[in-house]
Design an enzyme around this catalytic site. Structure first.
Site, short mmCIF file in Angstrom:
data_model
loop_
_atom_site.label_atom_id
_atom_site.label_comp_id
_atom_site.label_asym_id
_atom_site.label_seq_id
_atom_site.Cartn_x
_atom_site.Cartn_y
_atom_site.Cartn_z
N SER A 13 68.46 44.05 58.68
CA SER A 13 67.47 44.72 57.82
C SER A 13 66.32 45.32 58.63
CB SER A 13 66.94 43.75 56.76
OG SER A 13 66.13 42.75 57.32
N ASN A 107 61.25 42.91 71.01
CA ASN A 107 61.85 41.93 70.10
C ASN A 107 60.90 41.71 68.93
OD1 ASN A 107 63.68 39.85 69.24
ND2 ASN A 107 62.23 38.34 70.01
N HIS A 109 59.89 38.53 66.32
CA HIS A 109 60.06 37.09 66.12
C HIS A 109 59.28 36.68 64.87
CE1 HIS A 109 60.84 32.95 67.20
NE2 HIS A 109 59.57 32.69 66.94
C1 GRF Z 1 64.30 38.44 61.29
O1 GRF Z 1 63.54 37.53 60.58
C2 GRF Z 1 63.85 38.51 62.71
O2 GRF Z 1 62.47 38.33 62.88
C3 GRF Z 1 64.58 37.36 63.33
O3 GRF Z 1 65.83 37.34 62.72
C4 GRF Z 1 65.75 37.98 61.45
C5 GRF Z 1 66.72 39.12 61.48
O4 GRF Z 1 66.86 39.74 60.25
N1 GRF Z 1 64.63 37.48 64.77
P1 GRF Z 1 67.62 41.13 60.14
O5 GRF Z 1 68.97 40.97 60.80
O6 GRF Z 1 66.78 42.18 60.83
O7 GRF Z 1 67.75 41.38 58.68
#
Ligand code: GRF
Length: 210
Positions: A13, A107, A109
């Site tokens: 997403s 990245n 997080h």
């Molecule tokens: C997000 O919450 C991101 O911060 C974490 O993993 C999740 C990934 O979600 N690292 P998506 O695949 O971008 O929907």
């Protein structure tokens, strides 16, 4: 025109949010490829449907992390990226990979770093009795979930929250801050000095939804 490669592992997403804002805002960049370490990552379908090249480098096919990292780097380099974006990419990358893309590897997080690096960030914030939670976009360094902070979002942590409701509230802000950070990078508006990132145009590096 800068070239962006996005690495995902699943839902994607954040990758979707970046692609949608890139398409809507006409950044001086193109999303050259979306690469997953999992063949079944749902985000691959979205990327393909939007005419973006996709590739899979399946970590399970490699005996060592170094061999996987080398294969991933070869796939990434095939698209000659100026920026590599980790968007829900759930493999720990070795120091050699990180150094190869140092200064052009971002990245996101789901915590207010440097609090809660690693997994289960939302439950850990709840268990610690935090009244705030959020997400962080940062440049990647060899130390996991560390590195110069580009942009953070802050949301309230409510007494009624569980890890799912908190994750949803934080994720909505991730979809706002990650595209913004990527745009800043491709516009050349970020400087890093002594581990601190500054937006050269003075835009706020905080999104507070309180
Ligand atoms: C997000 O919450 C991101 O911060 C974490 O993993 C999740 C990934 O979600 N690292 P998506 O695949 O971008 O929907």
């Amino acid at each position: 025109m800068k070239s962006i490669v996005i690495l995902i592992s699943g839902r994607g997403s954040n990758m979707e949010a970046i692609v949608q804002r890139w398409a809507a805002e006409g950044w001086p960049a193109r999303v050259a490829a979306v690469i997953s370490n999992r063949p079944d990552a749902a985000g691959l379908q979205f990327a393909a449907a939007h005419g973006i090249a996709t590739a899979v480098v399946a970590h399970k096919a490699f005996a060592t992390r170094e061999a996987f990292d080398d294969a991933l780097a070869a796939a990434v380099d095939g698209f000659a990226p100026d920026l590599v974006v980790l968007a829900g990419f759930m493999r720990i990358l070795g120091a050699a990979f990180v150094r190869r893309y140092e200064g052009r590897l971002l990245n996101i997080h789901p915590s207010l770093l440097p609090m809660f690096p690693g997994l289960h960030t939302h439950q850990r914030a709840i268990d610690a009795g935090c009244k705030l939670a959020g997400a962080t976009v940062h440049f990647v360094t060899p130390q996991l979930d560390h590195g110069p902070i580009v942009l953070q979002s802050v949301v309230p942590l409510l007494a009624v929250d569980d890890a799912h409701t908190l994750a949803a509230r934080v994720l909505a802000t991730e979809h706002q801050i990650y595209p913004r950070a990527v745009r800043w990078f491709v516009e050349g508006r970020l400087t890093v000095a002594h581990g601190v990132v500054t937006h050269t145009g003075g835009e706020p590096q905080l999104l507070a939804s309180l």
